[in-house]
Design an enzyme around this catalytic site. Structure first.
Site, PDB file in Angstrom:
ATOM      1  N   ASP A 315       1.381  -1.154  -0.139  1.00 31.58           N
ATOM      2  CA  ASP A 315       0.092  -0.653   0.062  1.00 31.58           C
ATOM      3  C   ASP A 315       0.761   1.015  -0.391  1.00 31.58           C
ATOM      4  O   ASP A 315       2.422   1.065  -0.293  1.00 31.58           O
ATOM      5  CB  ASP A 315      -0.862  -0.251   0.886  1.00 31.58           C
ATOM      6  CG  ASP A 315      -1.915   1.132   0.833  1.00 31.58           C
ATOM      7  OD1 ASP A 315      -2.885   0.497   1.519  1.00 31.58           O
ATOM      8  OD2 ASP A 315      -2.103   1.429   0.507  1.00 31.58           O
TER       9      ASP A 315
HETATM   10  C1  GLC Z   1      -4.517   4.285  -0.619  1.00 32.20           C
HETATM   11  C2  GLC Z   1      -5.094   2.616   0.026  1.00 32.20           C
HETATM   12  C3  GLC Z   1      -5.481   2.326  -0.601  1.00 32.20           C
HETATM   13  C4  GLC Z   1      -5.171   2.604  -2.006  1.00 32.20           C
HETATM   14  C5  GLC Z   1      -4.521   2.806  -2.497  1.00 32.20           C
HETATM   15  C6  GLC Z   1      -3.606   3.563  -3.624  1.00 32.20           C
HETATM   16  O1  GLC Z   1      -3.336   5.057   1.179  1.00 32.20           O
HETATM   17  O2  GLC Z   1      -5.149   2.690   1.612  1.00 32.20           O
HETATM   18  O3  GLC Z   1      -6.905   1.334   0.011  1.00 32.20           O
HETATM   19  O4  GLC Z   1      -5.964   1.497  -3.172  1.00 32.20           O
HETATM   20  O5  GLC Z   1      -3.486   4.026  -0.492  1.00 32.20           O
HETATM   21  O6  GLC Z   1      -4.396   4.733  -3.822  1.00 32.20           O
END
Ligand code: GLC
Length: 756
Positions: A315
């Site tokens: 993430d």
């Molecule tokens: C964010 C979220 C995740 C998302 C990613 C890309 O921090 O936790 O759910 O897909 O970043 O945007």
């Protein structure tokens, strides 16, 4: 568990749009896979170490646009020098996200066509870029698309055909945006009502969430993700993300293995078995170990036990956070080693150039074997091939005539209608007749509140990219030929003056509709200190209730905020969740009686701010009422939802009063629509294990079926129960069954059976 209400699947089949496959098609083209594997080996053998480090790197779009990260020049445009530094010099293999705003389809094609041109023509390896986006309820970052209810609302429909349909349409419109990969669905469970991403889940129950997740994924991926109408899905956030001690995002979670296996693993296992192509890791720490650094979770459990062969992406910035937040690494380089050793394939860096450089150094210093990188690069190349990116790195703009079409919007409207849940309706206060009403509150005139976070922007609060044709509740109600609307919009925390003015407007009016709840948010921004709503909202209800005869509350909220002090004052209460672009029309259709509500809560609605448990709690959670305390006493139960008609259940029977493993038990029940209106009902089958070696839940959902009944119609509904449905995670952490007494319940009916 097999449901036998085939008619349901058939009648919803007519609504299926955009999908080039049915949910049951399975790609069995093994030869295709071996060809791909061979092609992967051929390409891998030509790659340098730098190529491989670049392939494992994912950067934010900001890193190739004019301006500073998070603060790009508007309108966003590519910076030629940055683009070549990222793609040609650093050989970055993946880009994600948008530059802080939604784009038109044309803009997406302008950006990604150029990115792919440089990658496939100027980069030495010519490997196409894998572009990923958060398209989580339709392709929210593309203006003009069909925005569906958020996952919590989709779950409230208890209709897996709608989940599949949303997956299909979202995939179609994501590819129509030139993008082949969505970071969706969320498969975490909403078992803590405080959690700011509660609304991004399919609720608190493993079975309902697994069914919904599986069907969305089948819609996303179809039977061939190289199709121009399907995308790769991304299971998130693996694992234990939604149950932090504080109820706040990305804080510490302690998840004992038995709880993890009983509640949080099933949704991911089901999705992996359904063939999902990618998975995103939980940013948090579980049991004192950041999941991004946990080999036991990311390799032993995910790869060896669950057999996941797809791509694992971090993430946001979570390798760096091993140093900066979790403090398990002294520097970035050590953090990279921890994450790669744990099993990460791709780093969502996403706003620095250092990851690939440091990764290369780690290999050159012998800290990481190049063969370890090869494992990840194989998965990345395989996914790019499965998506058809080598042959078609970009889509054909004109292949998507249904993008943002009325057909797609109607599907989103239909889903919103089926999600809305009638929680209370005293004296048939709803539906409203032809009358003059006061429409009042903080959410009467706010489209963004209906859409929620991950709207046209990350937090969903920017109004400048909204579809101008989509309505607020006030706009929809004003167009109704049944209602004469007096409108009084308040702030989120109405003050005395706002409330006083609202009460003045009740003059000569018998009915008030109060639209209350939350404004959009997601992730840490949505953390709260108190499950209660702003006090002004409660005071508004109290004052208005004194002034009218019929008080209707419409809740628009991402999580179940406390309403116990005002619930008794309302004649009717409707939960709209976050119903999306078509939500206002859907709310009107329910309030006016155009549509008979059929939503059911996918979570337990808490009564008190600091007392909350889920429906599948344990007997010890039932405080002994003889001491005058409340036993399990939620505001509303999981699975609760009223209709404008009434359903009577009778003749609950089972094909045998005992079963052995290998048998199946057929459960039959008659359901009759005894009201004067056609309506949909969700028949819910619960099972209670009377005695077990691990304390059994008071009940667990083991089957459900949504049926359509005309007035006076009776339908025989049947479920097949097998001993797999009676398994639980035993002392040895294995899923087991034990001989003994069980009860099964449908509505208020109950019948015992014995597992031999
Ligand atoms: C964010 C979220 C995740 C998302 C990613 C890309 O921090 O936790 O759910 O897909 O970043 O945007």
């Amino acid at each position: 568990m097999k449901k036998t209400s085939f008619l349901l699947a058939l009648c919803y089949g007519m609504f299926l749009v955009a999908c080039t496959s049915s949910p049951d098609d399975k790609a069995t083209d093994e030869s295709n896979d071996s060809t791909i594997d061979q092609r992967v080996e051929n390409i891998l053998s030509t790659l340098t170490l730098e190529d491989k480090c670049g392939e494992m790197t994912q950067l934010n779009l900001d890193m190739v646009c004019v301006g500073e990260p998070y603060n790009l020049e508007k309108p966003n445009k590519l910076d030629s020098a940055k683009l070549r530094k990222v793609l040609v010099d650093l050989k970055v293999g993946s880009i994600l996200n948008q530059g802080g705003q939604a784009y038109s389809r044309e803009k997406w094609f302008e950006l990604i066509n150029e990115i792919q041109r440089v990658a496939t023509q100027e980069k030495k390896s010519k490997i196409p870029v894998l572009y990923g986006i958060d398209a989580i309820h339709g392709v929210n970052y593309t203006t003009g698309n069909s925005l569906f209810p958020q996952q919590i609302g989709l779950a409230a429909t208890w209709n897996t055909e709608l989940a599949y349909e949303m997956g299909c349409i979202s995939a179609y419109e994501t590819r129509a945006s030139n993008i082949p990969w969505t970071f969706s669905p969320v498969l975490d469970l909403a078992r803590d009502a405080r959690w700011p991403r509660h609304w991004e889940t399919f609720g608190e129950d493993p079975l309902l969430a697994s069914d919904m997740g599986e069907n969305v994924i089948k819609g996303y991926e179809g039977d061939d993700v190289s199709s121009p109408y399907h995308v790769a899905s991304c299971l998130k956030h693996f694992l234990g993300y939604s149950v932090t001690l504080t109820g706040k995002d990305r804080t510490q979670a302690w998840v004992p293995e038995r709880q993890m296996r009983e509640y949080f693993l099933p949704t991911f296992k089901r999705a992996i078995d359904a063939g999902a192509k990618t998975l995103m890791v939980n940013s948090g720490e579980m049991n004192g170990i950041p999941v991004h650094a946990n080999h036991e979770i990311l390799t032993t459990l995910l790869r060896d036990e669950l057999g996941f062969e797809g791509l694992v992406v971090t993430d946001w910035e979570d390798i760096k956070y091993l140093r900066d937040r979790h403090r398990v690494a002294k520097d970035y380089k050590e953090a990279i080693k921890l994450a790669i050793d744990a099993g990460i394939d791709m780093s969502m860096v996403p706003v620095d150039y250092d990851f690939p450089v440091l990764l290369k150094e780690l290999v050159e210093e012998g800290e990481i074997k190049e063969s370890r990188l090869d494992e990840s690069v194989r998965r990345i190349l395989k996914l790019k091939m499965q998506l058809g990116l080598f042959e078609n790195p970009v889509m054909n703009f004109d292949d998507y005539p249904d993008f943002g079409s009325e057909k797609h919007a109607n599907s989103a409207l239909n889903t919103a209608r089926e999600s809305i849940t009638l929680l209370k309706n005293n004296n048939q206060s709803l539906p409203l007749g032809k009358e003059r009403i006061l429409l009042v509150g903080p959410l009467t005139n706010n489209l963004n509140a209906l859409i929620g976070g991950w709207g046209r922007t990350w937090q969903g609060v920017d109004t400048s990219f909204n579809n101008p044709s989509k309505k607020t509740i006030f706009q929809a109600f004003s167009e109704s030929d049944k209602l004469e609307v007096v409108h009084h919009e308040t702030s989120l925390n109405p003050d005395f003056k706002e409330i006083y003015e609202a009460v003045l407007k009740t003059k000569g009016i018998k009915t008030a509709v109060i639209c209350m709840g939350e404004m959009p948010y997601t992730e840490t921004v949505g953390d709260i200190e108190d499950m209660n709503l702003p006090e002004g909202q409660y005071e508004l209800v109290k004052q208005i209730s004194e002034a009218v005869d019929n008080l209707i509350i419409v809740l628009v909220e991402g999580r179940p905020r406390i309403i116990s002090q005002i619930e008794p004052l309302a004649d009717a209460i409707v939960q709209a969740y976050l119903p999306g672009n078509e939500g206002a029309q859907a709310i009107l259709d329910i309030i006016s009686g155009e549509v008979n509500p059929s939503g059911k809560l996918p979570y337990t609605y808490p009564r008190y701010a600091s007392s909350h448990s889920t429906y599948d709690h344990k007997t010890t959670d039932l405080i002994d009422p003889k001491f005058g305390l409340n036993a399990f006493y939620p505001q509303y139960e999981f699975g609760h939802g009223l209709s404008y008609t009434e359903f009577a259940y009778s003749n609950l029977s089972i094909s045998s009063d005992s079963i052995s493993c290998g048998d199946s038990l057929t459960v039959s029940v008659d359901v009759k629509n005894i009201g004067g209106l056609a309506g949909k009902e969700v028949i819910q089958l619960y099972v209670r294990d009377e005695v077990a070696s691990i304390t059994p839940a008071v009940k667990m959902l083991k089957g459900y079926s949504k049926i359509d009944l005309s007035a006076g119609e009776t339908r025989l509904v049947q479920f097949n129960l097998t001993c797999q449905d009676l398994e639980f995670v035993g002392i040895e952490m294995e899923r087991i069954t034990e001989e003994g007494d069980f009860n099964l319940m449908v509505d208020t009916l109950k019948i015992p059976f014995y597992l031999k």
